[in-house]
Design a protein around this motif. Structure first.
Motif, PDB file in Angstrom:
ATOM      1  N   HIS A 196       0.917 -12.010   8.086  1.00  0.00           N
ATOM      2  CA  HIS A 196       0.102 -10.817   7.851  1.00  0.00           C
ATOM      3  C   HIS A 196       0.690  -9.628   8.600  1.00  0.00           C
ATOM      4  CE1 HIS A 196      -2.664 -13.357   5.815  1.00  0.00           C
ATOM      5  NE2 HIS A 196      -2.884 -14.090   6.885  1.00  0.00           N
ATOM      6  N   GLU A 217       0.835  -1.198   0.000  1.00  0.00           N
ATOM      7  CA  GLU A 217       0.000   0.000   0.000  1.00  0.00           C
ATOM      8  C   GLU A 217       0.870   1.248   0.000  1.00  0.00           C
ATOM      9  OE1 GLU A 217      -3.111   2.043   3.098  1.00  0.00           O
ATOM     10  OE2 GLU A 217      -3.101  -0.148   2.975  1.00  0.00           O
ATOM     11  N   VAL A 262      -6.779 -15.001   2.669  1.00  0.00           N
ATOM     12  CA  VAL A 262      -6.487 -13.568   2.577  1.00  0.00           C
ATOM     13  C   VAL A 262      -7.571 -12.854   1.777  1.00  0.00           C
ATOM     14  CG1 VAL A 262      -4.920 -11.888   1.546  1.00  0.00           C
ATOM     15  CG2 VAL A 262      -4.004 -13.757   2.893  1.00  0.00           C
ATOM     16  N   GLU A 263      -7.976 -13.437   0.659  1.00  0.00           N
ATOM     17  CA  GLU A 263      -9.000 -12.813  -0.181  1.00  0.00           C
ATOM     18  C   GLU A 263     -10.321 -12.678   0.575  1.00  0.00           C
ATOM     19  OE1 GLU A 263      -7.560 -14.281  -4.614  1.00  0.00           O
ATOM     20  OE2 GLU A 263      -8.705 -15.661  -3.341  1.00  0.00           O
ATOM     21  N   SER A 288      -2.057  -7.855  -4.362  1.00  0.00           N
ATOM     22  CA  SER A 288      -2.918  -9.014  -4.082  1.00  0.00           C
ATOM     23  C   SER A 288      -2.434 -10.241  -4.844  1.00  0.00           C
ATOM     24  CB  SER A 288      -4.373  -8.706  -4.453  1.00  0.00           C
ATOM     25  OG  SER A 288      -4.485  -8.397  -5.824  1.00  0.00           O
ATOM     26  N   ARG A 328     -10.704 -12.304   3.717  1.00  0.00           N
ATOM     27  CA  ARG A 328     -10.599 -11.295   4.779  1.00  0.00           C
ATOM     28  C   ARG A 328     -10.638  -9.883   4.200  1.00  0.00           C
ATOM     29  NH1 ARG A 328      -6.362 -14.667   6.838  1.00  0.00           N
ATOM     30  NH2 ARG A 328      -7.016 -15.794   8.702  1.00  0.00           N
ATOM     31  N   THR A 329     -10.462  -9.763   2.904  1.00  0.00           N
ATOM     32  CA  THR A 329     -10.341  -8.437   2.304  1.00  0.00           C
ATOM     33  C   THR A 329     -11.516  -8.113   1.379  1.00  0.00           C
ATOM     34  OG1 THR A 329      -8.852  -9.442   0.676  1.00  0.00           O
ATOM     35  CG2 THR A 329      -7.846  -8.276   2.527  1.00  0.00           C
ATOM     36  N   PHE A 330     -11.588  -8.728   0.191  1.00  0.00           N
ATOM     37  CA  PHE A 330     -12.579  -8.249  -0.772  1.00  0.00           C
ATOM     38  C   PHE A 330     -13.489  -9.335  -1.350  1.00  0.00           C
ATOM     39  CE2 PHE A 330      -8.671  -9.298  -2.879  1.00  0.00           C
ATOM     40  CZ  PHE A 330      -9.037  -9.933  -4.053  1.00  0.00           C
TER      41      PHE A 330
END
Length: 839
Positions: A525, A286, A642-643, A445, A645-647
């Motif tokens: 993470h 980021e 991971v995916e 990602s 938890r995010t989008f």
């Protein structure tokens, strides 16, 4: 394209097990225990890799690789799930009739010691008279020869071999010498393949049964062009040699994204990081977007200096490696970097040339690589082609830059990129060092996904079709041939109008800006922030005006038949007038000077002054054949922890759990816990789900909202599926990017069956209503034409099925389902449908 089902296997599950039950009368590994202890110096994984290989080659349990694979296939259900029938697995085996195999050892963990150990013991045992080590480059060849000569000269190692050893101290040579008994010959395998009449080939004829062939960085062979693979296989399979023992070693055992089927030992990157044999890895996830093209260089430079300051007390000069996909880009990027170091770093041209090393197959820089790690080396930056990275035994790499996404878009390339910076400097004391991968955050990602797969820490769920479901339906498609149509664009007549307002609009910009970059530690993470400041180059209003004036001069034709046009632009806009326009524009933003992005905006305000005619090309699609597929053919799709938890999110029912494979059940139970952080939606009445999926993956918040409403309105249709991004129902489309025609395929997101009507839906965000992409306009245009053709074909075939295509964004979701309820959906048009049709 990789089957998503295959991605769900851990590499560890596919490693072929070699039996440890060996008759000591045939092979007694204890005789070499002391030798291996000294050679491996406490690195147990090296010792285990050597012992596993020797049991396979010398234990008498296996006739060849096919035999080993068959015995593993019979005992390991993962192999059946991965390959189907054993014949499917056999097709993937490169050398099934020989005692061949691969060792997967993470880069930086000492593969050369393993190679030497196997070679030395087979020579000592008398099983092999000679050893041929093939590698992909002269750099690796040089490194291996130096390492092998050092090991062969060690008296302490020789003394630990059994007294009756046939060979105690092998001679280390390359292909310039004849390979005699007791030799280990190291050679670039391209040379062996190209020089058919070489002396080394002559010395190997008829001796293959007693020659050990070792392939270093064996993934090169699997990923070379087909002609090279063919030559390599022909060499190893040539009956005039009759090679029996063939072992390959690599830290990246992938053919693109597919794991090798012949690996007998694996020491993973995850384990190497955990056990602190290599550096930790941080990559960017980021940071704010910047408009100045120099900003990325400045961030990289600032990070390099930051690392350099931290390493000063250790007397280490850090290296940054920049990786490009092609040789041409390698040269261009190196020049960009040198210019940056001169203009922003304040170094002279000579020092920039000294600090930047260019490495590719045609560069002189390759010769300097062996000396880069010496204290005398002034090199701080290496610009390299992605597939030429192995063989640098360089320990002072602390930053890696994949310059383009293509240098970082597969498991193989990510493994190679990470591998360049993993080695820890000699005599390092204290905390485990780390290497920074300063990638573009837009790839974060994908990188996280690939890194986690390589480290084998990611949990996954698989969405798949239930073949026996009563909710399947057929879909009709078209195979197209592609025709390129060229058309002449007429020359512009008369002058262009510009700068009518007397000032130029541009976005706010700053001479310097504080930037915060978030890095994530690979395999965890854990994130941390790095703060820095970028200082941008600035220009006075006069400097910008002068460059604008030069641009106007260039646009004028001194031979124009219209005399006035020869000086039209420069007469209308002399430098002082242009300076006034630039100054007025800067005053509006309360700025005294222009940044580079503002200067570029001023130049862009002059428009396209090229008055010459040009040729524009576009694609036309011609229907070749009409095809029919079933929703039963929909490929499986996976979603990671991971995916989720995010989008991404999942929709599931009470039947989902029983459809999952054993290794996914524990993760599924973790997901469905009420207070878990995973994004999920339970459908209490499975009859409302109306899809043959065992679970459905929503790739975005927009898709999640659409699926939720789809299930709520289940009474008004028969069945539906969520499609996959590729390889199912593909629609050809074409568009223009800048001046270049592009051709692509896209898979619509949803297919909904309502009687004889098939609704085809592509979901986008509401932001598309404001400024739709040209690509989406063309997707819409070509998809509508496609389904018109399909419908016309179905009418001619006397079939009642009909297709309706729509682009939908959330602002139209409710209206879409209202029309579905009212039975008017066949004529429905969303706000985005209308917007995309606008010219």
């Amino acid at each position: 394209m990789v089957n998503p089902d295959k991605q769900s296997f851990k590499n560890e599950d596919l490693v072929l097990k070699v039996s440890a039950s060996v008759d000591r009368a045939i092979w007694d590994e204890t005789l070499y225990e002391a030798f291996l202890e000294e050679l491996c110096a406490g690195r147990e994984y090296q010792k285990e890799a050597i012992q596993t290989t020797l049991r396979y080659l010398l234990g008498g349990e296996y006739k060849n690789l096919r035999d080993l694979a068959q015995k593993n296939y019979d005992e390991n259900p993962n192999l059946e799930n991965r390959y189907g029938a054993f014949t499917g697995m056999q097709k993937h085996l490169q050398l099934p009739d020989q005692l061949s195999a691969s060792l997967d050892l993470a880069t930086g963990t000492g593969k050369s010691y393993v190679l030497y150990g196997i070679a030395a013991i087979l020579l000592a045992k008398g099983v092999a008279d000679r050893v041929l080590v093939l590698c992909p480059s002269t750099t690796i060849e040089t490194g291996l020869i130096l390492k092998f000569r050092e090991l062969a000269s060690r008296a302490d190692l020789r003394d630990l071999l059994p007294q009756d050893s046939v060979v105690m101290a092998p001679s280390i040579i390359n292909a310039s010498e004849t390979i005699t008994k007791g030799s280990i010959c190291v050679e670039n395998y391209h040379a062996i393949l190209q020089h058919v009449g070489s002396s080394i080939r002559t010395s190997l004829e008829g001796n293959g049964e007693r020659t050990l062939v070792l392939n270093d960085e064996v993934h090169h062979i699997a990923n070379e062009s087909s002609s090279h693979v063919k030559k390599w296989k022909e060499f190893l399979l040539d009956p005039k040699y009759g090679f029996k023992y063939v072992i390959g070693v690599s830290g990246t055992c992938y053919t693109e994204d597919e794991y090798f089927p012949d690996v007998i030992f694996r020491y993973s990157l995850k384990k190497a990081i955990e056990e602190k044999y290599v550096k930790k890895v941080d990559y960017a996830v980021e940071m704010p977007r910047t408009s100045d093209p120099d900003d990325k260089w400045q961030l990289i430079y600032n990070k390099h200096k930051d690392i350099s300051n931290k390493l000063k007390r250790r007397n280490i000069r850090p290296l940054t490696i920049i990786i490009t996909p092609k040789i041409e880009r390698c040269e261009d990027v190196a020049e960009e970097l040198k210019d940056f170091l001169i203009n922003h770093g304040g170094v002279s041209r000579d020092i920039a040339e000294e600090q930047v090393l260019i490495v590719h197959s045609n560069s002189k820089g390759t010769e300097k690589l062996p000396y880069v790690d010496t204290p005398e080396s002034k090199v701080e930056w290496i610009v390299s082609v992605s597939m030429l990275n192995e063989g640098w035994d360089v320990k002072r790499v602390f930053q890696i830059i994949p310059h383009e996404e293509r240098a970082f878009n597969s498991r193989l390339l990510v493994s190679q990129v990470l591998g360049r910076g993993l080695r820890i400097p000699e005599n390092w004391k204290g905390d485990q060092p780390e290497v920074t991968v300063f990638n573009h955050v837009a790839w974060a990602s994908k990188i996280r996904h690939l890194v986690n797969e390589i480290l084998e820490i990611e949990k996954k769920l698989t969405s798949r079709i239930a073949p026996a479901s009563l909710l399947h339906f057929d879909l009709h498609n078209i195979d197209y041939s592609l025709e390129i149509i060229a058309r002449q664009i007429r020359e512009k007549v008369g002058p262009y109008e510009m700068l009518k307002k007397g000032c130029i609009d541009f976005a706010d910009d700053f001479q310097d800006e504080d930037i915060e970059v978030t890095f994530e530690q690979a395999g965890t993470h854990i994130q941390h922030q790095w703060k820095t400041r970028v200082v941008r180059k600035t220009y006075s209003a006069l400097e910008v005006a002068e460059e604008m004036y030069r641009r106007l001069e260039e646009a004028q034709d001194p031979d124009d038949p219209d005399i006035k046009m020869r000086t039209h632009y420069t007469d209308k806009f002399p430098i002082d007038k242009l300076e006034g326009i630039v100054r007025a524009s800067l005053d509006k933003k309360k700025m005294k000077v222009a940044t580079d992005s503002i200067k570029q905006k001023c130049l862009q305000s002059l428009g396209n002054l090229n008055r010459k005619s040009s040729v524009a090309a576009s694609y036309a699609f011609k229907a070749k054949s009409y095809t029919q597929i079933s929703t039963k053919d929909l490929p499986a799709e996976t979603v990671s922890a991971v995916e989720m938890r995010t989008f991404k999110s999942i929709f599931y029912t009470d039947k989902t759990k029983e459809s999952l494979k054993d290794e996914q059940i524990e993760f599924f139970e973790e997901i469905i816990e009420e207070d878990s952080a995973f994004r999920k939606k339970y459908i209490p009445n499975r009859n409302d789900f109306k899809t043959p999926h065992n679970l459905v993956i929503a790739d975005s918040e927009n898709e999640r909202a659409f699926i939720k409403m789809l299930i709520e309105n289940c009474k008004f249709y028969d069945a539906w599926i969520k499609s996959v991004p590729t390889r199912f129902y593909e629609i050809d489309y074409s568009w223009r990017k800048a001046e270049h025609p592009k051709h692509g395929k896209f898979n619509p997101d949803f297919f909904i069956k309502k009687g004889d009507l098939i609704l085809v839906i592509e979901v986008k965000g509401d932001e598309e209503l404001k400024d739709p992409l040209e690509e989406n306009k063309k997707k819409n245009e070509d998809a509508i034409k496609h389904f018109d053709r399909v419908n016309e074909y179905l009418v001619n075939e006397k079939k009642t099925t009909k297709y309706k295509f729509s682009f939908l964004s959330p602002v139209s979701f409710n209206k879409f389902f209202q029309s579905l309820k009212q039975g008017s959906v066949a004529g429905f048009q969303s706000e985005l449908d209308i917007r995309l049709k606008e010219k």
